[in-house]
Design an enzyme around this catalytic site. Structure first.
Site, PDB file in Angstrom:
ATOM      1  N   ARG A  30       0.840  -1.206   0.000  1.00  0.00           N
ATOM      2  CA  ARG A  30       0.000   0.000   0.000  1.00  0.00           C
ATOM      3  C   ARG A  30       0.868   1.247   0.000  1.00  0.00           C
ATOM      4  NH1 ARG A  30      -1.581   2.330   4.542  1.00  0.00           N
ATOM      5  NH2 ARG A  30      -1.750   0.389   5.696  1.00  0.00           N
ATOM      6  N   TYR A  51     -16.699  15.191 -17.758  1.00  0.00           N
ATOM      7  CA  TYR A  51     -17.161  13.822 -17.536  1.00  0.00           C
ATOM      8  C   TYR A  51     -18.158  13.774 -16.389  1.00  0.00           C
ATOM      9  CZ  TYR A  51     -16.914   8.963 -15.929  1.00  0.00           C
ATOM     10  OH  TYR A  51     -17.224   7.707 -15.506  1.00  0.00           O
ATOM     11  N   ASP A  97      -7.074  17.775 -16.594  1.00  0.00           N
ATOM     12  CA  ASP A  97      -7.310  16.378 -16.954  1.00  0.00           C
ATOM     13  C   ASP A  97      -6.815  16.191 -18.388  1.00  0.00           C
ATOM     14  OD1 ASP A  97      -8.409  13.945 -17.867  1.00  0.00           O
ATOM     15  OD2 ASP A  97     -10.046  14.061 -16.427  1.00  0.00           O
ATOM     16  N   LYS A 126      -7.839   4.557 -19.871  1.00  0.00           N
ATOM     17  CA  LYS A 126      -8.131   4.898 -21.254  1.00  0.00           C
ATOM     18  C   LYS A 126      -6.898   4.707 -22.156  1.00  0.00           C
ATOM     19  CE  LYS A 126     -12.174   6.151 -19.590  1.00  0.00           C
ATOM     20  NZ  LYS A 126     -11.992   6.179 -18.134  1.00  0.00           N
TER      21      LYS A 126
END
Length: 385
Positions: free
Chosen positions: A52, A104, A176, A201
Site C-alpha cells: 500500500r 465527464y 485532466d 483509457k
C-alpha cells in the site's frame, strides 16, 4: 535496477524508466505480486515494506508516467476517479474551485455528491473564455480544474492563458489530460500545477485495466498527496501497474493510428445528411482548432457528433457491428457511447440541455482498425445509401 538515458518520447514509452530489471535482465518489468516484504533485521529495509505504501512495479509505472509528462513525481491510483478524489482531499471546507462546465459525468458527480458535503464550493463555467473564469474568482478560490478537450463536447481551453490567471490569484491549475495523453499534450509544460489521467483509457489502451495517475512538480504537494494516498489506500495494484506499463509501450503508435482514422471518419461524418454537426478538434472549422494546434502536437482520436433525431441514435447503436456500443474510450477497439444516458446521466437534464449534451449526441472513441471498415460500419448504421 537502474535508470536509462533517453530523450525522445517514443523511446521513453517503450523502455520505461528502468528499461529492464538489472538483477535478472528481465525485459518485461516484473510484477511484484506481494503485499509485504521481508526485513533483514531491526530498522533494516529494502525500501519496500508494504505494497500500500510502495511496490516496485507501481514505482516503475509512476516514474515512467512522470517522465512522459515531464513531471517530477507521479502517484498511481486504482482508478481515474480515485486519482481525482485524491486531489480533492487536499482542499478544505470553505475552499472554492472553478471547474469546466462541460466535463465527464463521474467528475461532476464526485464534486456535487461527495465533496460538496465537505464544504467545498464549486462553480462551473465555460473555461474556453478566460473572462468567464476571471469573473468567478473569489478570495477563497484555491484551484481551477480543466478538461481540455472536454468530454463530450470537445471544447478547447487555452492552458497557457489560464495558467497566467491561476498564478496571478495563487490558485492551483489542475488539468485532466486523459483525451490527449502526454504524447500530444503536456500541461505541466504549459503552466499547469497538477495533471490527471484516467489511465484506464489511452495509457492502458486495451480495455483491460483500471488506473488513475496524478503528475506534479511541487515536492511539498507530492508529499501531502502520498501521505493521503497511503492513509486511504486507493493504490494501483502490481498487476494493473504492469498492464499500464505494457500499454504505454505502444501509446504513440496507437495514437497516431487512432488520429489518422479519426480525421478520415470526421470528414466522412461531415458529409452525411443525418449528421447535423461533427465535433473534432482536428477539423479546421472547430472553434478550438488553432489553440490546440498551438499547445499540442496532435488532435487525438475522440469525435462527438449530433444526428437529426433520437431515432437515428437508436438505429446507429443497434446497427454498429465493428464499432462496439460500450462505455469508456481510448482502447484499440472503436467504441461508441451515448453520453445522455451513460457517461453523463448523473448531470441534471436542464444542465445537459444547456450545454448541448442532448439525446441526439453520440461520442466515438476511434480505434486502430482499418478506417474503411469503420466507415463502412457507420454507413450501414446511419443508413447512408
Amino acid at each position: 535496477m537502474e535508470d536509462i538515458e533517453c530523450t525522445k518520447f517514443e523511446t521513453k514509452a517503450v523502455h520505461g524508466r528502468s528499461g529492464f530489471e538489472i538483477r535478472t535482465g528481465s525485459i518485461s518489468y516484473p510484477i511484484y505480486q506481494s503485499s509485504t516484504f521481508r526485513h533483514e533485521g531491526l530498522n533494516k529495509s529494502t525500501g519496500y515494506d508494504y505494497s500500500r505504501t510502495a511496490n516496485p512495479t507501481r514505482d516503475e509505472v509512476e516514474k515512467t508516467v512522470a517522465d512522459l509528462e515531464n513531471g517530477k513525481a507521479c502517484l498511481a491510483y486504482s482508478s481515474g476517479m480515485a486519482a481525482i478524489s485524491g486531489i480533492l482531499t487536499i482542499f478544505a471546507s470553505g475552499d472554492h474551485i472553478i471547474v469546466s462546465d462541460d466535463l465527464y459525468g463521474g467528475t461532476y458527480r464526485i464534486f456535487e455528491e461527495i465533496y460538496k458535503n465537505y464544504g467545498i464550493e464549486v462553480t462551473y463555467t465555460d473555461t474556453t473564455n478566460i473572462s468567464n473564469i476571471e469573473k468567478e474568482i473569489k478570495n477563497n478560490t484555491k484551484a481551477i480544474y480543466l478538461e481540455t478537450p472536454t468530454n463530450p463536447l470537445m471544447k478547447i481551453t487555452d492552458i497557457k492563458e489560464v495558467s497566467k490567471l491561476s498564478k496571478k490569484h495563487n490558485a492551483l491549475l489542475i488539468v485532466d489530460n486523459t483525451f490527449m495523453t502526454p504524447y500530444y499534450q503536456k500541461p505541466l509544460n504549459l503552466g499547469a500545477d497538477i495533471v490527471i489521467h484516467s489511465g484506464t483509457k489511452y495509457l492502458c489502451g486495451h480495455n483491460d485495466a483500471l488506473a488513475g495517475f496524478v503528475i506534479l512538480n511541487d515536492e511539498k504537494l507530492t508529499e501531502k498527496l502520498r501521505f493521503i494516498q497511503n492513509s486511504i489506500g486507493a493504490v494501483l495494484a502490481p498487476f494493473d501497474s504492469w498492464l499500464i506499463l505494457r500499454g504505454i509501450k505502444t501509446l504513440h503508435i496507437r495514437l497516431d493510428r487512432q488520429q489518422e482514422n479519426a480525421i478520415k471518419i470526421a470528414d466522412f461524418l461531415k458529409k452525411q445528411e443525418k449528421v447535423i454537426k461533427v465535433l473534432y478538434p482536428g477539423l479546421e472549422e472547430h472553434e478550438g482548432h488553432d489553440i490546440l494546434k498551438n499547445e499540442a502536437s496532435g488532435f487525438g482520436g475522440m469525435i462527438s457528433f449530433y444526428v437529426d433525431s433520437k431515432e437515428t441514435v437508436e438505429k446507429i447503436l443497434e446497427r454498429v457491428k465493428v464499432i462496439i456500443f460500450a462505455e469508456s474510450l481510448g482502447g484499440v477497439e472503436s467504441l461508441i457511447t451515448y453520453p445522455y444516458t451513460q457517461t453523463h446521466a448523473d448531470i441534471p437534464d436542464n444542465i445537459r440541455q444547456r450545454l448541448g449534451v442532448t439525446d441526439k449526441l453520440l461520442r466515438l472513441s476511434v480505434g486502430i482498425e482499418n478506417a474503411q471498415d469503420l466507415i463502412k460500419d457507420l454507413k450501414r448504421a446511419i443508413g447512408t445509401k
